[in-house]
Design a protein around this motif. Structure first.
Motif, PDB file in Angstrom:
ATOM      1  N   GLU A 192      -0.462   0.424  -5.840  1.00  0.00           N
ATOM      2  CA  GLU A 192       0.427   1.040  -6.826  1.00  0.00           C
ATOM      3  C   GLU A 192       1.696   0.222  -7.061  1.00  0.00           C
ATOM      4  O   GLU A 192       2.116   0.031  -8.194  1.00  0.00           O
ATOM      5  N   LEU A 193       2.304  -0.258  -5.984  1.00  0.00           N
ATOM      6  CA  LEU A 193       3.579  -0.972  -6.087  1.00  0.00           C
ATOM      7  C   LEU A 193       3.408  -2.482  -6.078  1.00  0.00           C
ATOM      8  O   LEU A 193       4.382  -3.216  -6.280  1.00  0.00           O
ATOM      9  N   ALA A 194       2.193  -2.958  -5.842  1.00  0.00           N
ATOM     10  CA  ALA A 194       1.889  -4.397  -5.827  1.00  0.00           C
ATOM     11  C   ALA A 194       2.729  -5.147  -4.790  1.00  0.00           C
ATOM     12  O   ALA A 194       3.199  -6.255  -5.035  1.00  0.00           O
ATOM     13  N   ILE A 195       2.921  -4.522  -3.624  1.00  0.00           N
ATOM     14  CA  ILE A 195       3.678  -5.151  -2.534  1.00  0.00           C
ATOM     15  C   ILE A 195       2.756  -5.310  -1.330  1.00  0.00           C
ATOM     16  O   ILE A 195       2.228  -4.320  -0.823  1.00  0.00           O
ATOM     17  N   PRO A 196       2.542  -6.537  -0.842  1.00  0.00           N
ATOM     18  CA  PRO A 196       1.709  -6.723   0.340  1.00  0.00           C
ATOM     19  C   PRO A 196       2.423  -6.255   1.600  1.00  0.00           C
ATOM     20  O   PRO A 196       3.647  -6.392   1.717  1.00  0.00           O
ATOM     21  N   VAL A 197       1.683  -5.682   2.529  1.00  0.00           N
ATOM     22  CA  VAL A 197       2.267  -5.208   3.791  1.00  0.00           C
ATOM     23  C   VAL A 197       1.453  -5.722   4.960  1.00  0.00           C
ATOM     24  O   VAL A 197       0.262  -6.029   4.824  1.00  0.00           O
ATOM     25  N   LYS A 399       1.056 -12.560  -6.889  1.00  0.00           N
ATOM     26  CA  LYS A 399       2.308 -13.313  -6.827  1.00  0.00           C
ATOM     27  C   LYS A 399       3.144 -12.874  -5.620  1.00  0.00           C
ATOM     28  O   LYS A 399       3.704 -13.707  -4.891  1.00  0.00           O
ATOM     29  N   ALA A 400       3.234 -11.557  -5.409  1.00  0.00           N
ATOM     30  CA  ALA A 400       4.013 -11.043  -4.283  1.00  0.00           C
ATOM     31  C   ALA A 400       3.408 -11.492  -2.957  1.00  0.00           C
ATOM     32  O   ALA A 400       4.128 -11.812  -2.006  1.00  0.00           O
ATOM     33  N   ARG A 401       2.089 -11.548  -2.885  1.00  0.00           N
ATOM     34  CA  ARG A 401       1.431 -12.003  -1.658  1.00  0.00           C
ATOM     35  C   ARG A 401       1.706 -13.486  -1.421  1.00  0.00           C
ATOM     36  O   ARG A 401       1.952 -13.920  -0.284  1.00  0.00           O
ATOM     37  N   LYS A 402       1.669 -14.268  -2.489  1.00  0.00           N
ATOM     38  CA  LYS A 402       1.970 -15.696  -2.383  1.00  0.00           C
ATOM     39  C   LYS A 402       3.408 -15.906  -1.920  1.00  0.00           C
ATOM     40  O   LYS A 402       3.684 -16.750  -1.062  1.00  0.00           O
TER      41      LYS A 402
END
Length: 480
Positions: A192-197, A399-402
């Motif tokens: 949903e937020l496109a943030i990797p954790v 992109k966020a994961r990169k």
């Protein structure tokens, strides 16, 4: 209108803290309240929270979890039942001492967390194995008197969150629940937020007070600081015994129950702002964006308006029929350029521009917020909008994961560790498992163990601090 009222005046790279505050305020997600440490959530900010809440509720419901409500006041005598747990919150507690001009007697705490209240009630509601498992989630506010510098969404004295509290007949069932919730959190934040954790366990030093162990999900922000995104705790019988949460089994033998608790807060919104925003303002993932598509009609006079607006309305109706959230910006007295900048500030994923020349070409201009790419799409190909929104969601996570990967370092030399920690990042470093080393590293560098990733056990290396045999490779970082 002054320049300070229009755009972001600092660079994200040069002054991250000021940039973040400006985005929160100028994108109209929140504003400061009259009381220090509190914020007011504006409609766009609350809409994002509602979107997350709806997603979590659907997933919780599939897992047999129902919502309830708890009052905000907790008697001090009740909090004293679990002294060790409450001691960790005591410095942050707001107290109610008077009702009008009369003293209340037993002081009342404004809820910092709800374990003591919930479990006092659970002890009344649970009698036998037939009452279990009991799984309740509460959408609450919590209040903690922050003594550190406050920052909207990240550190405030009152915040929105959900806290779940479950009760089980067996240790194994409770531990499965802990992991189910952590998976729900991880999938929701990434999808949903496109943030990797990164998920794993907290160290003994950093675990939730009162828990047997704490599982957590952590993210690295663009400024190199770690942010705890959510936690799921295995409480064992640490609360069931002092609060007498017991059940009679099928043979009518009484046992203490096994428990879990877990929660996320509106800190997730702060993480989204930091992870995706740029020097133009907010960048919203389509799934949580209050407005997914804004249509800006372009015309100079009434004749142009009469030509353009019917097509604009038609496009809106087509998109809304597919449950796309759409807005038309037909504000008078503002130039198209001003409107473009305004919607970029608010982070709307897609902007559609339609003017007389576009009508002649039977097409429209579509601008993506996250990478500023512009496309020309024929009116007959409106279904492409749906695919573009899906693509944006996927690409934002990539992109966020990169970015997170580039901010993650494998390091086993303590001298290098100390020299590089100033720039921030996730540091994968071998650790012997001893509290003494953990304490010394934090004391000397400000970095703490944020998470010990699952399956990170490693005895082949030497502890970064004491050089004895390693036990695991946790992630060290400075955090919010």
């Amino acid at each position: 209108m002054g320049k300070e009222d229009v755009g972001i005046t600092v660079s994200k790279k040069e002054d991250f803290s000021e940039w973040y505050t400006q985005v929160v305020l100028k994108a109209k997600l929140a504003d400061y309240a009259p009381v220090k440490g509190l914020i007011v959530l504006r409609p766009d900010g609350y809409s994002i929270w509602e979107s997350l809440r709806d997603t979590f509720d659907k997933k919780f419901s599939k897992n047999g979890i129902r919502n309830g409500f708890l009052p905000i006041l907790i008697p001090e005598s009740l909090l004293g039942k679990e002294q060790k747990h409450f001691a960790g919150f005591n410095p942050e507690v707001f107290w109610v001492t008077h009702s009008g001009t009369n003293e209340v007697g037993d002081r009342l705490a404004l809820r910092p967390t709800s374990e003591t209240l919930a479990y006092t009630l659970y002890s009344k509601w649970i009698q036998s194995w037939r009452d279990l498992p009991l799984k309740i989630n509460f959408w609450n506010t919590a209040l903690r008197a922050e003594i550190k510098a406050t920052k909207p969404f990240l550190r405030t004295s009152e915040f929105l969150w959900q806290e779940g509290h479950t009760v089980h007949t067996t240790k194994e069932e409770a531990e499965k629940e802990v992991m189910k919730i952590l998976d729900i959190y991880k999938n929701t934040v990434e999808e949903e937020l496109a943030i990797p954790v990164t998920t794993g366990k907290k160290s003994e030093k950093e675990k939730f007070v009162g828990a047997v162990y704490t599982t957590t999900m952590e993210s690295i922000m663009p400024d190199g600081k770690a942010l705890q995104m959510g936690t799921s705790h295995f409480l064992g019988q640490n609360f069931s015994k002092p609060f007498e949460v017991k059940f009679a089994d099928k043979d009518n033998v009484e046992h203490f129950a096994w428990q879990t608790s877990w929660g996320v807060s509106w800190r997730l919104i702060g993480a989204m702002i930091m992870a995706h925003g740029d020097d133009k303002g907010l960048v919203l993932p389509p799934k949580v964006a209050p407005i997914q598509v804004v249509i800006v009609p372009i015309y100079r006079n009434e004749e142009g308006e009469n030509k353009v607006m019917p097509k604009v309305e038609e496009i809106r109706n087509q998109l809304e029929a597919k449950e796309i959230r759409v807005s038309i910006d037909d504000r008078e007295g503002l130039s198209p350029g001003y409107k473009f900048n305004d919607w970029e500030m608010k982070g709307v994923p897609l902007r559609i521009e339609i003017g007389p020349k576009d009508l002649e070409k039977d097409s429209m201009i579509v601008a993506k917020r996250y990478n500023s790419e512009k496309l020309t799409i024929n009116f007959a190909e409106i279904e492409k909008i749906f695919a573009i929104l899906d693509e944006i969601q996927i690409e934002m996570l990539k992109k966020a994961r990169k970015d997170a990967d580039s901010n993650t370092i494998n390091i086993s030399n303590y001298t290098d560790f100390k020299s590089k920690i100033e720039k921030g990042g996730f540091f994968n470093s071998p650790w012997c498992g001893k509290l003494e080393c953990e304490d010394k590293i934090k004391e000397e560098t400000g970095a703490e163990i944020r998470v010990i990733p699952f399956e990170s056990e490693d005895t082949s290396q030497k502890c970064i601090y004491c050089q004895e045999q390693s036990a695991s490779i946790p992630i060290f970082a400075r955090g919010y």
